[in-house]
Write an enzyme that holds these catalytic residues in place. Sequence first.
Site, PDB file in Angstrom:
ATOM      1  N   SER A   1       0.964  -1.036  -0.044  1.00  0.00           N
ATOM      2  CA  SER A   1       0.006  -0.009  -0.007  1.00  0.00           C
ATOM      3  C   SER A   1       0.919   1.308   0.069  1.00  0.00           C
ATOM      4  CB  SER A   1      -0.811  -0.072   1.283  1.00  0.00           C
ATOM      5  OG  SER A   1      -2.094   0.985   1.146  1.00  0.00           O
TER       6      SER A   1
ATOM      7  N   HIS B   1      -0.337   3.617  -4.990  1.00  0.00           N
ATOM      8  CA  HIS B   1      -1.632   4.032  -5.132  1.00  0.00           C
ATOM      9  C   HIS B   1      -2.487   2.957  -5.956  1.00  0.00           C
ATOM     10  CE1 HIS B   1       0.122   7.486  -3.380  1.00  0.00           C
ATOM     11  NE2 HIS B   1      -1.107   8.110  -3.261  1.00  0.00           N
TER      12      HIS B   1
ATOM     13  N   SER C   1     -25.528   4.303 -33.392  1.00  0.00           N
ATOM     14  CA  SER C   1     -23.865   3.770 -33.531  1.00  0.00           C
ATOM     15  C   SER C   1     -22.975   5.042 -33.180  1.00  0.00           C
ATOM     16  CB  SER C   1     -23.620   3.038 -34.720  1.00  0.00           C
ATOM     17  OG  SER C   1     -23.838   3.961 -36.073  1.00  0.00           O
TER      18      SER C   1
END
Length: 637
Positions: free
Chosen positions: A40, A122, A548
Amino acid sequence: MARPKKTRAPSTTPQEFSTVDQWLTQQASQDLLKFITCGSVDDGKSTLIGRLLWESQQIFDDQLSTLQSDSRRHGTQGNDIDFALLVDGLAAEREQGITIDVAYRFFSTPRRKFIVADTPGHEQYTRNMVTGASTTDAAVLLIDARQGVLTQTRRHAYLASLVGIRHIILAINKIDLVAYDAQVFAATEAAFRAAAEPWGFDSITAIPLSALRGDNITSRSAQTPWYQGPTLIACLETIDASPRTEPKTVFPVQWVNRPDANFRGFSGTLASGQLVVGSEVRVTASGQTAKVKRIVTANGDLDCANAGDAITLVLDREVDASRGDVLSHADQPLETTDQFEATLVWMHDDPGLMGRVYEMKLANQWVGASLTTLKYRVDVNTQAHESCRKLELNDIAVANLALSKPLVFDTYAQSHTLGGFILVDKYTHTTVAAGMIRHNLRRAQNVHRQALTVARQDRERLNGHKGKVIWFTGLSGSGKSTVANALEKELHALGNRTYILDGDNIRQGLNKDLGFTDADRVENIRRVAEVAKLMMDAGLIVMTAFISPFRAEREMARELIGEDNFIEVFVDTPLEVCEQRDPKGLYKKARSGQLPNMTGISSPYETPLQPDLSINSAQMGMEEALKLLQGIMTEQN
């Protein structure tokens, strides 16, 4: 801070040997361990690598001077050296105090050489962690002793298991900030082992340390007398770094080497297995076989090539092979597939949508690939399987993929070379996902194209004209259906066989199960393109009138139907004109918030970059539009 004495971490510089040759011999005899640091944010990954470089005396005097200066300007340790700055090289990293990119560093000890990748903590940079982990043998997973096991800790451990990392060194860092508490260490180790049990690592070694103070890095710390395990350096020096054994011989052709008429060889790196002169090899795609006549390298010919060798194979006869083909031993043929199940790590801000076509690279093979089924997304915290309709950044999911043509493959568990792949956006050419093949889908072997006696050319001859698809695209209210209907009336009067596939009509039947989310719009167009192709094969002139909105799906339709059979018509009517017309009252609903996902209002419309024809129905009369349409149809015929 003074430099450590050599007795703490013996250097491997040439000065310690009587001759340079002795030093080079010693270096060549060492094996190499590639590992990553992960965990982390703010767990101390960059600081740990900086400490390793410092302790192993891999910092030159000019680097030391720069480091001291940078520590005063950007550091977080007051007047002391900030070891993290040795690795955090980007200006943005130093300013924010975080790692963004993957930083690679080299160092060595008398027992082993190391390449270490410092990966970001991160969550938004998880894709960089996957990049760093894909080529490493072990992971040093840091945990802040004060924080314990966090979600990002589990995420990185899970990703490490997915890419095949076998060994985890659990570095429980900042142990000094919890007063070197043995109970904190034991509780953190137990929590991680419980979380990691399903992932099947070969080994997990937990070490209490302080990257900032140097505890248990190169020597046992007097502050942790209760810890009797190895130091970090000792663990790195002794961990098993032997390469994964892949039994099959796999040689992806990177280049056909033909400098003159007298030499033709196939160049590449032997991914796994072994080849010797005289071996009989098979080209997987064509099934052709030949014997190895020569194994050529930059340093001369070899009698035998092993995995990792960069070689050029000269065969005893001509075979049909080119870049992207894969060679194997003739008696160990490789499999091909055009459908399989895989684990995906989504690595881009744009979502992954079912039906959208991406470019897929596996070994040296490139094919078109689309997600046909999103089976589930994995909650990295609980390992629960969650349903999903699209993939967001950092999602880990299991999905089925279909390919535009068969390619050579294996499962990732058996072969990282033939089981690992990336997905690439067709327009931006950015990597959007990394994938690991889990298994082939049986339907790939059970479904075969049926040869028909009456072919498209026969139907076209009977009709008196060629089959074609005219693809009208534009905003709601632009006039697509109106122009398509007028064109069909004119073609019908001339005796042509035609049909209009209209958006509203299709959604009342074939696509009635689809909504208007991005994922549903992609699937809507995929189905329409497949139907249009079938009707064109019947010899009809097919007109499709759909918003589309996405370029990727319009390009998919063009590729599926064929460049020579496809005419893209952009009904380029401005939004304000479409909104004034508002024939179905959709814009009014969208403006009042009653209609989410309205193209042009709350959902994007990607205008064609190079349409075959543009028509502004607000400025161009129907007669002129029909004249232009007939002109371009005549040109293509």
